[in-house]
Write an enzyme that holds these catalytic residues in place. Structure first.
Site, PDB file in Angstrom:
ATOM      1  N   LYS A  11      49.044  34.784  31.233  1.00  0.00           N
ATOM      2  CA  LYS A  11      48.549  34.028  32.385  1.00  0.00           C
ATOM      3  C   LYS A  11      48.601  32.512  32.119  1.00  0.00           C
ATOM      4  O   LYS A  11      48.792  32.080  30.975  1.00  0.00           O
ATOM      5  CB  LYS A  11      47.127  34.500  32.707  1.00  0.00           C
ATOM      6  CG  LYS A  11      47.070  35.962  33.185  1.00  0.00           C
ATOM      7  CD  LYS A  11      45.647  36.380  33.569  1.00  0.00           C
ATOM      8  CE  LYS A  11      45.588  37.819  34.070  1.00  0.00           C
ATOM      9  NZ  LYS A  11      44.223  38.230  34.473  1.00  0.00           N
ATOM     10  N   TYR A  51      48.287  41.158  43.316  1.00  0.00           N
ATOM     11  CA  TYR A  51      46.901  41.591  43.161  1.00  0.00           C
ATOM     12  C   TYR A  51      46.329  42.127  44.475  1.00  0.00           C
ATOM     13  O   TYR A  51      45.109  42.099  44.688  1.00  0.00           O
ATOM     14  CB  TYR A  51      46.040  40.446  42.630  1.00  0.00           C
ATOM     15  CG  TYR A  51      46.109  40.263  41.115  1.00  0.00           C
ATOM     16  CD1 TYR A  51      45.698  41.284  40.252  1.00  0.00           C
ATOM     17  CD2 TYR A  51      46.558  39.085  40.544  1.00  0.00           C
ATOM     18  CE1 TYR A  51      45.738  41.126  38.876  1.00  0.00           C
ATOM     19  CE2 TYR A  51      46.595  38.911  39.159  1.00  0.00           C
ATOM     20  CZ  TYR A  51      46.181  39.941  38.334  1.00  0.00           C
ATOM     21  OH  TYR A  51      46.216  39.784  36.967  1.00  0.00           O
ATOM     22  N   ASN A 114      41.536  34.796  31.723  1.00  0.00           N
ATOM     23  CA  ASN A 114      41.447  35.767  30.629  1.00  0.00           C
ATOM     24  C   ASN A 114      42.783  36.113  29.977  1.00  0.00           C
ATOM     25  O   ASN A 114      42.973  37.208  29.461  1.00  0.00           O
ATOM     26  CB  ASN A 114      40.668  37.007  31.065  1.00  0.00           C
ATOM     27  CG  ASN A 114      41.346  37.774  32.168  1.00  0.00           C
ATOM     28  OD1 ASN A 114      42.399  37.362  32.646  1.00  0.00           O
ATOM     29  ND2 ASN A 114      40.763  38.890  32.567  1.00  0.00           N
ATOM     30  N   HIS A 117      47.490  39.848  31.566  1.00  0.00           N
ATOM     31  CA  HIS A 117      47.390  40.999  32.475  1.00  0.00           C
ATOM     32  C   HIS A 117      48.163  42.156  31.860  1.00  0.00           C
ATOM     33  O   HIS A 117      49.212  41.946  31.253  1.00  0.00           O
ATOM     34  CB  HIS A 117      48.005  40.684  33.849  1.00  0.00           C
ATOM     35  CG  HIS A 117      48.320  41.931  34.631  1.00  0.00           C
ATOM     36  ND1 HIS A 117      47.364  42.589  35.364  1.00  0.00           N
ATOM     37  CD2 HIS A 117      49.442  42.678  34.724  1.00  0.00           C
ATOM     38  CE1 HIS A 117      47.906  43.680  35.895  1.00  0.00           C
ATOM     39  NE2 HIS A 117      49.173  43.749  35.524  1.00  0.00           N
ATOM     40  N   GLU A 128      54.491  47.601  39.380  1.00  0.00           N
ATOM     41  CA  GLU A 128      54.389  46.206  38.933  1.00  0.00           C
ATOM     42  C   GLU A 128      55.692  45.718  38.307  1.00  0.00           C
ATOM     43  O   GLU A 128      56.078  44.564  38.500  1.00  0.00           O
ATOM     44  CB  GLU A 128      53.228  46.068  37.940  1.00  0.00           C
ATOM     45  CG  GLU A 128      51.865  46.266  38.608  1.00  0.00           C
ATOM     46  CD  GLU A 128      50.698  46.032  37.675  1.00  0.00           C
ATOM     47  OE1 GLU A 128      49.565  46.037  38.165  1.00  0.00           O
ATOM     48  OE2 GLU A 128      50.916  45.846  36.451  1.00  0.00           O
TER      49      GLU A 128
HETATM   50  P1  RTP Z   1      44.337  42.459  34.893  1.00  0.00           P
HETATM   51  O1  RTP Z   1      44.586  43.297  36.125  1.00  0.00           O
HETATM   52  O2  RTP Z   1      44.495  40.974  35.149  1.00  0.00           O
HETATM   53  O3  RTP Z   1      45.122  42.943  33.722  1.00  0.00           O
HETATM   54  O4  RTP Z   1      42.816  42.613  34.438  1.00  0.00           O
HETATM   55  P2  RTP Z   1      41.979  43.946  34.338  1.00  0.00           P
HETATM   56  O5  RTP Z   1      42.803  45.140  34.702  1.00  0.00           O
HETATM   57  O6  RTP Z   1      41.325  43.936  32.995  1.00  0.00           O
HETATM   58  O7  RTP Z   1      40.873  43.687  35.444  1.00  0.00           O
HETATM   59  P3  RTP Z   1      40.921  44.000  37.020  1.00  0.00           P
HETATM   60  O8  RTP Z   1      39.688  44.767  37.359  1.00  0.00           O
HETATM   61  O9  RTP Z   1      42.236  44.568  37.416  1.00  0.00           O
HETATM   62  O10 RTP Z   1      40.751  42.549  37.644  1.00  0.00           O
HETATM   63  C1  RTP Z   1      41.856  41.662  37.787  1.00  0.00           C
HETATM   64  C2  RTP Z   1      41.439  40.270  37.362  1.00  0.00           C
HETATM   65  O11 RTP Z   1      40.448  39.788  38.273  1.00  0.00           O
HETATM   66  C3  RTP Z   1      39.498  39.017  37.577  1.00  0.00           C
HETATM   67  N1  RTP Z   1      38.166  39.602  37.730  1.00  0.00           N
HETATM   68  N2  RTP Z   1      37.103  38.875  37.928  1.00  0.00           N
HETATM   69  N3  RTP Z   1      34.451  38.019  38.358  1.00  0.00           N
HETATM   70  C4  RTP Z   1      34.704  39.314  38.231  1.00  0.00           C
HETATM   71  O12 RTP Z   1      33.848  40.155  38.286  1.00  0.00           O
HETATM   72  C5  RTP Z   1      36.078  39.722  38.021  1.00  0.00           C
HETATM   73  N4  RTP Z   1      36.492  40.966  37.896  1.00  0.00           N
HETATM   74  C6  RTP Z   1      37.814  40.879  37.705  1.00  0.00           C
HETATM   75  C7  RTP Z   1      39.854  39.023  36.116  1.00  0.00           C
HETATM   76  O13 RTP Z   1      40.524  37.800  35.816  1.00  0.00           O
HETATM   77  C8  RTP Z   1      40.788  40.207  35.997  1.00  0.00           C
HETATM   78  O14 RTP Z   1      41.714  40.014  34.959  1.00  0.00           O
HETATM   79 MG    MG Z   2      43.934  45.263  36.467  1.00  0.00          MG
END
Ligand code: RTP
Ligand code: MG
Length: 141
Positions: A11, A51, A114, A117, A128
């Site tokens: 990212k 997203y 973070n 991804h 994706e």
């Molecule tokens: P990613 O898709 O980016 O790999 O991350 P992930 O699976 O670990 O998390 P996901 O639930 O898919 O969420 C996508 C991105 O959204 C942001 N996020 N913010 N503030 C919050 O509660 C929150 N929850 C998710 C994070 O940057 C996450 O990587």
């Molecule tokens: Mg995710």
């Protein structure tokens, strides 16, 4: 064991920190092969589409703004159980909860910024990967 492919994005925060190589080294040391890759400045529409599953979530707008704040490095990783192996290397979504030695523990500043991804399942990975790469761009070896 299953040979899988997963989509990885370094990212904008991690690209800006100049740690693409350090993150690539972790993939390679874990036995994941980089079989496609490109740097890209995402447009707002591309980030929103990528997203789209999170469109109704409260963090969606901030997530899109962050993802277009600078270039990202996008790659396809291939290996045994690549989806889970990659998620293990990444660590928890919130770097405060990420295990020591994971990419997010070492390079991420916050749950919003973070570092990486990774696809969350084989079926998601297929969607994706095709979002960013033509089949002929992915070179298994
Ligand atoms: P990613 O898709 O980016 O790999 O991350 P992930 O699976 O670990 O998390 P996901 O639930 O898919 O969420 C996508 C991105 O959204 C942001 N996020 N913010 N503030 C919050 O509660 C929150 N929850 C998710 C994070 O940057 C996450 O990587
Ligand atoms: Mg995710």
């Amino acid at each position: 064991m299953a040979l899988e492919r997963t989509l990885s994005i370094i990212k904008p925060d991690a690209v800006a920190k100049n740690v693409i190589g350090e993150i690539y080294a972790r993939f390679e040391k874990a036995g994941l092969k980089i079989v496609a890759g490109r740097m890209k400045q995402l447009s707002r529409l591309e980030a929103e589409g990528f997203y789209a599953v999170h469109r109704e979530r409260p963090f969606f707008k901030a997530l899109v703004e962050f993802m277009i704040s600078g270039p990202v490095m996008i790659q396809v990783l291939e290996g045994e159980n690549a989806v889970l192996a990659h998620r293990d290397l990444m660590g928890a979504t919130n770097p405060k909860e990420a295990a020591p030695g994971t990419i997010r523990a070492d390079f991420a500043d916050s749950i919003d910024a973070n570092a990486v991804h990774g696809s969350d399942a084989v079926e998601t990975a297929k969607v994706e990967i095709s979002y960013f790469f033509a089949a002929t761009d992915v070179l298994s070896r």
